[in-house]
Scaffold this motif. Structure first.
Motif, PDB file in Angstrom:
ATOM      1  N   PHE A  69      25.600  18.541  55.986  1.00  0.00           N
ATOM      2  CA  PHE A  69      26.820  18.817  56.063  1.00  0.00           C
ATOM      3  C   PHE A  69      27.591  18.480  54.761  1.00  0.00           C
ATOM      4  O   PHE A  69      28.527  19.362  54.280  1.00  0.00           O
ATOM      5  N   LEU A  70      27.419  17.271  54.441  1.00  0.00           N
ATOM      6  CA  LEU A  70      28.150  17.076  52.942  1.00  0.00           C
ATOM      7  C   LEU A  70      27.693  17.846  51.791  1.00  0.00           C
ATOM      8  O   LEU A  70      28.809  18.156  50.951  1.00  0.00           O
ATOM      9  N   PHE A  71      26.523  18.319  51.915  1.00  0.00           N
ATOM     10  CA  PHE A  71      26.230  18.863  50.563  1.00  0.00           C
ATOM     11  C   PHE A  71      26.916  20.661  50.847  1.00  0.00           C
ATOM     12  O   PHE A  71      27.693  20.738  49.631  1.00  0.00           O
ATOM     13  N   ILE A  72      27.036  20.839  51.986  1.00  0.00           N
ATOM     14  CA  ILE A  72      27.775  22.249  52.054  1.00  0.00           C
ATOM     15  C   ILE A  72      29.049  22.160  51.755  1.00  0.00           C
ATOM     16  O   ILE A  72      29.825  22.821  51.337  1.00  0.00           O
ATOM     17  N   ILE A  73      29.781  20.973  52.435  1.00  0.00           N
ATOM     18  CA  ILE A  73      31.293  20.939  52.006  1.00  0.00           C
ATOM     19  C   ILE A  73      31.463  20.738  50.689  1.00  0.00           C
ATOM     20  O   ILE A  73      32.577  21.343  50.251  1.00  0.00           O
ATOM     21  N   MET A  74      30.802  19.838  49.977  1.00  0.00           N
ATOM     22  CA  MET A  74      31.061  19.493  48.413  1.00  0.00           C
ATOM     23  C   MET A  74      30.574  20.606  47.413  1.00  0.00           C
ATOM     24  O   MET A  74      31.369  20.566  46.518  1.00  0.00           O
ATOM     25  N   ILE A  75      29.665  21.108  47.746  1.00  0.00           N
ATOM     26  CA  ILE A  75      29.027  22.350  46.992  1.00  0.00           C
ATOM     27  C   ILE A  75      30.090  23.332  46.796  1.00  0.00           C
ATOM     28  O   ILE A  75      30.584  23.942  45.798  1.00  0.00           O
TER      29      ILE A  75
ATOM     30  N   GLU B  71      19.165  24.689  64.754  1.00  0.00           N
ATOM     31  CA  GLU B  71      20.474  25.352  65.113  1.00  0.00           C
ATOM     32  C   GLU B  71      21.547  24.968  63.888  1.00  0.00           C
ATOM     33  O   GLU B  71      22.322  25.856  63.373  1.00  0.00           O
ATOM     34  N   THR B  72      21.705  23.799  63.403  1.00  0.00           N
ATOM     35  CA  THR B  72      22.444  23.374  62.415  1.00  0.00           C
ATOM     36  C   THR B  72      22.088  24.129  61.118  1.00  0.00           C
ATOM     37  O   THR B  72      23.138  24.400  60.239  1.00  0.00           O
ATOM     38  N   ALA B  73      20.899  24.092  60.737  1.00  0.00           N
ATOM     39  CA  ALA B  73      20.359  25.027  59.562  1.00  0.00           C
ATOM     40  C   ALA B  73      20.725  26.216  59.492  1.00  0.00           C
ATOM     41  O   ALA B  73      21.527  26.915  58.606  1.00  0.00           O
ATOM     42  N   ILE B  74      20.793  27.150  60.458  1.00  0.00           N
ATOM     43  CA  ILE B  74      21.190  28.535  60.543  1.00  0.00           C
ATOM     44  C   ILE B  74      22.673  28.548  60.562  1.00  0.00           C
ATOM     45  O   ILE B  74      23.300  29.277  59.919  1.00  0.00           O
ATOM     46  N   ALA B  75      23.276  27.966  61.450  1.00  0.00           N
ATOM     47  CA  ALA B  75      24.832  27.826  61.469  1.00  0.00           C
ATOM     48  C   ALA B  75      25.558  27.608  59.735  1.00  0.00           C
ATOM     49  O   ALA B  75      26.495  28.169  59.569  1.00  0.00           O
ATOM     50  N   LEU B  76      24.875  26.501  59.252  1.00  0.00           N
ATOM     51  CA  LEU B  76      25.415  26.166  58.062  1.00  0.00           C
ATOM     52  C   LEU B  76      25.077  27.449  56.651  1.00  0.00           C
ATOM     53  O   LEU B  76      25.890  27.462  56.046  1.00  0.00           O
ATOM     54  N   ALA B  77      23.739  28.042  56.950  1.00  0.00           N
ATOM     55  CA  ALA B  77      23.590  29.207  56.302  1.00  0.00           C
ATOM     56  C   ALA B  77      24.651  30.333  56.344  1.00  0.00           C
ATOM     57  O   ALA B  77      25.094  30.957  55.603  1.00  0.00           O
ATOM     58  N   LEU B  78      25.072  30.578  57.673  1.00  0.00           N
ATOM     59  CA  LEU B  78      26.138  31.415  58.087  1.00  0.00           C
ATOM     60  C   LEU B  78      27.482  31.125  57.697  1.00  0.00           C
ATOM     61  O   LEU B  78      28.215  31.986  57.054  1.00  0.00           O
ATOM     62  N   VAL B  79      27.755  29.648  57.620  1.00  0.00           N
ATOM     63  CA  VAL B  79      28.886  29.205  56.897  1.00  0.00           C
ATOM     64  C   VAL B  79      29.165  29.714  55.461  1.00  0.00           C
ATOM     65  O   VAL B  79      29.929  30.038  54.767  1.00  0.00           O
ATOM     66  N   VAL B  80      28.087  29.354  54.969  1.00  0.00           N
ATOM     67  CA  VAL B  80      27.678  29.643  53.413  1.00  0.00           C
ATOM     68  C   VAL B  80      27.886  31.291  52.874  1.00  0.00           C
ATOM     69  O   VAL B  80      28.801  31.666  52.399  1.00  0.00           O
ATOM     70  N   LYS B  81      27.229  31.915  53.829  1.00  0.00           N
ATOM     71  CA  LYS B  81      27.692  33.476  53.775  1.00  0.00           C
ATOM     72  C   LYS B  81      28.734  33.929  54.136  1.00  0.00           C
ATOM     73  O   LYS B  81      29.569  34.829  53.216  1.00  0.00           O
ATOM     74  N   VAL B  82      29.760  33.170  55.020  1.00  0.00           N
ATOM     75  CA  VAL B  82      30.896  33.879  55.512  1.00  0.00           C
ATOM     76  C   VAL B  82      31.818  33.344  54.268  1.00  0.00           C
ATOM     77  O   VAL B  82      32.757  34.003  53.884  1.00  0.00           O
ATOM     78  N   PHE B  83      31.496  32.291  53.773  1.00  0.00           N
ATOM     79  CA  PHE B  83      32.392  31.770  52.580  1.00  0.00           C
ATOM     80  C   PHE B  83      32.297  32.708  51.544  1.00  0.00           C
ATOM     81  O   PHE B  83      33.414  32.916  50.612  1.00  0.00           O
ATOM     82  N   LYS B  84      30.875  33.044  50.930  1.00  0.00           N
ATOM     83  CA  LYS B  84      30.779  34.063  50.000  1.00  0.00           C
ATOM     84  C   LYS B  84      31.588  35.297  50.334  1.00  0.00           C
ATOM     85  O   LYS B  84      31.933  36.020  49.206  1.00  0.00           O
ATOM     86  N   MET B  85      31.581  35.898  51.338  1.00  0.00           N
ATOM     87  CA  MET B  85      31.939  37.110  51.640  1.00  0.00           C
ATOM     88  C   MET B  85      33.549  37.160  51.732  1.00  0.00           C
ATOM     89  O   MET B  85      34.192  38.073  51.427  1.00  0.00           O
ATOM     90  N   VAL B  86      34.077  36.131  52.646  1.00  0.00           N
ATOM     91  CA  VAL B  86      35.634  36.069  53.062  1.00  0.00           C
ATOM     92  C   VAL B  86      36.294  35.344  52.088  1.00  0.00           C
ATOM     93  O   VAL B  86      37.462  35.389  51.926  1.00  0.00           O
TER      94      VAL B  86
END
Lengths: 167, 99
Positions: A69-75, B71-86
């Motif tokens: 979580f912290l990696f994603i937030i800070m990167i 579930e957290t791994a997939i959800a954070l991957a989705l967050v990264v994708k959403v951040f790159k797109m939107v």
């Protein structure tokens, strides 16, 4: 008697960390408060006679999930908050109250189960040996399925964030 | 440390986590609240395992932790994708699939 006092302290601190994780404005503070809640939960597991699960809780939740979580937030610099951070929709609040009512009614229907006598644990109850024996003796199929779900999780995460490259 | 107190604590923690899932707008905080709800259920499983004198509750907690990690791994991957797109991670900006 000392376990009652320790349980009361852990319960109050758990509720406080939960509330702060939910209402915090900055996602970094929210994630750190989640880490504190996981540490307190592991303390509660030790009190409840599950020392192996307490170690697993700290290793996986605090060591892997919180750091992720912290990696994603800070990167990606996501620690900015919206102007209106809370949604007040009537449908949301009504459905929340209905779900909580269902849970309360199910708790009320199970009130005979709740009157169990005091718990005790024998020596080696929550140990790694006992858990491993049960996992390999009675729960082999869920164990293998869990490994498959982890594999699918890894593939899914890589596929989502991969750049499309032409071969 | 009676069983009623543990069930009550787990219920209160689940309710607090659900407030976060229902009412916050930041996607990261919604995911954190989801993890906290799963954690409240884990407390209920371990206390039931103690008071029923069986190991089944603790085995279930191991399964829940495994599924939560995937579930957290997939959800954070989705967050990264959403951040790159939107460019945002707020829930109200994700309306393209809304009917």
């Amino acid at each position: 008697m000392i376990s009652h006092v320790l349980f009361a302290i852990a319960a109050v601190l758990l509720i406080l960390t939960y509330i702060y994780a939910v209402v915090a404005g900055n996602p970094v503070y929210s994630a750190l408060s989640m880490g504190a809640a996981f540490f307190l939960t592991s303390f509660l597991f030790v009190l409840l006679g599950a020392p192996f699960l307490a170690a697993v809780q700290v290793i996986i939740y605090v060591g892997a999930m919180l750091i992720m979580f912290l990696f994603i937030i800070m990167i990606f610099n996501l620690n900015k908050e919206a102007a209106a951070p809370v949604r007040y929709k009537v449908s949301t609040i009504v459905s929340y109250i209905l779900i909580m009512l269902v849970l309360l009614v199910s708790l009320f229907m199970a009130r005979g189960v709740l009157k169990m006598p005091g718990g005790f644990t024998v020596v080696g109850f929550g140990s790694a040996e006992n858990i491993g024996f049960n996992l390999m003796r009675y729960y082999v199929l869920p164990f293998e399925l869990a490994s498959f779900v982890l594999l699918v999780g890894v593939f899914g995460a890589i596929t989502f964030v991969k750049k499309r490259t032409k071969i | 440390m009676s069983y009623q107190m543990l069930v009550l604590l787990s219920f209160v923690l689940f309710a607090i986590g659900m407030v976060g899932v229902a009412m916050r707008r930041n996607l990261i905080i919604v995911l954190v609240s989801l993890e906290l709800m799963l954690n409240a259920v884990n407390i209920l499983f371990v206390s039931a395992s103690r008071y029923l004198h069986t190991m089944d509750g603790q085995i279930f907690v191991i399964m829940v932790i495994t599924i939560a990690a995937a579930e957290t791994a997939i959800a954070l991957a989705l967050v990264v994708k959403v951040f790159k797109m939107v460019g945002m991670v707020k829930i109200d900006d994700l309306k393209k699939l809304k009917w």
